[in-house]
Design an enzyme around this catalytic site. Structure first.
Site, PDB file in Angstrom:
ATOM      1  N   GLY A  21       0.904  -1.200  -0.049  1.00 38.36           N
ATOM      2  CA  GLY A  21       0.159  -0.047  -0.088  1.00 38.36           C
ATOM      3  C   GLY A  21       0.828   1.471  -0.003  1.00 38.36           C
ATOM      4  CD  GLU A  24      -0.790   8.291  -4.924  1.00 36.88           C
ATOM      5  OE1 GLU A  24      -1.928   8.141  -5.248  1.00 36.88           O
ATOM      6  OE2 GLU A  24      -0.315   8.518  -3.914  1.00 36.88           O
ATOM      7  CG  ASP A  35       2.216  10.983  -4.852  1.00 37.57           C
ATOM      8  OD1 ASP A  35       1.171  11.176  -4.497  1.00 37.57           O
ATOM      9  OD2 ASP A  35       2.904  10.588  -3.956  1.00 37.57           O
ATOM     10  CE  LYS A  39       3.096  13.079  -1.499  1.00 39.47           C
ATOM     11  NZ  LYS A  39       3.719  11.882  -1.201  1.00 39.47           N
ATOM     12  N   GLY A 156       1.961   4.469   3.301  1.00 36.77           N
ATOM     13  CA  GLY A 156       1.282   3.417   4.088  1.00 36.77           C
ATOM     14  C   GLY A 156      -0.110   4.043   4.513  1.00 36.77           C
TER      15      GLY A 156
END
Length: 176
Positions: A21, A24, A35, A39, A156
């Site tokens: 996990g 993505e 991703d 950010k 996570g």
């Protein structure tokens, strides 16, 4: 990248990260830099930069021929990733021959905002990074030679849930 440095193929590392996990839902969001770029955009705007996603230079770890509009997630995970192993391993070995490591980073400096792989010293905060942790190095007038370093879990379910909850609490403060 730290696991690839330890001799594991990128394809194996990405599949393991997905099963835990840490990626993505489509790992290409991570490998393509989107991703990190999202950010970076948030951080840049917090810093007062007036930029949009098109202003960010993004290095993807996979070619357009493996993009979501060309290849399904399953095909990418089963076949496409294997095609990336050799190139990434060569880059890791080249960095190691220079006494360095590779890290996928974001740099926000003045008007410049870039996302991609950089060769960094092993003993730097980013160079020592292992596993799924994230590191933020802050250089300022007071921290010009040695940055202020913030490090912690970067992936996570628990980390993501805590971040979403913090965002909800922040939004609640906007609507009394």
């Amino acid at each position: 990248m730290s696991e690839v440095e330890d001799g594991k193929p990128l394809s194996q590392v990405v599949r393991a990260a997905k099963s835990l996990g840490y990626t993505e839902p489509d790992p290409r969001d991570d490998l393509g830099g989107m991703d990190v770029a999202r950010k970076a955009l948030i951080l840049a705007r917090i810093l007062g930069r007036r930029i949009n996603m098109d202003s960010i230079q993004i290095e993807s770890l996979y070619p357009k021929e493996m993009g979501p509009d060309v290849m399904t997630d399953d095909d990418f995970l089963s076949c496409g990733l294997l095609l990336l192993d050799k190139d990434i391993q060569e880059r890791v070995e080249k960095a190691a021959s220079n006494g360095n490591v590779l890290r996928y980073v974001c740099v926000i400096e003045g008007p410049r905002c870039e996302v991609g792989i950089q060769e960094l010293p092993k003993n730097s905060a980013l160079g020592r990074l292992r596993g799924s942790d994230n590191v933020l190095e802050v250089y300022t007038r007071c921290y010009s030679n040695q940055p202020l370093v913030i490090q912690g879990a970067g992936a996570g379910n628990d980390t993501t849930a805590a971040g979403v909850l913090a965002d909800i609490v922040d939004i609640q403060d906007l609507f009394p």
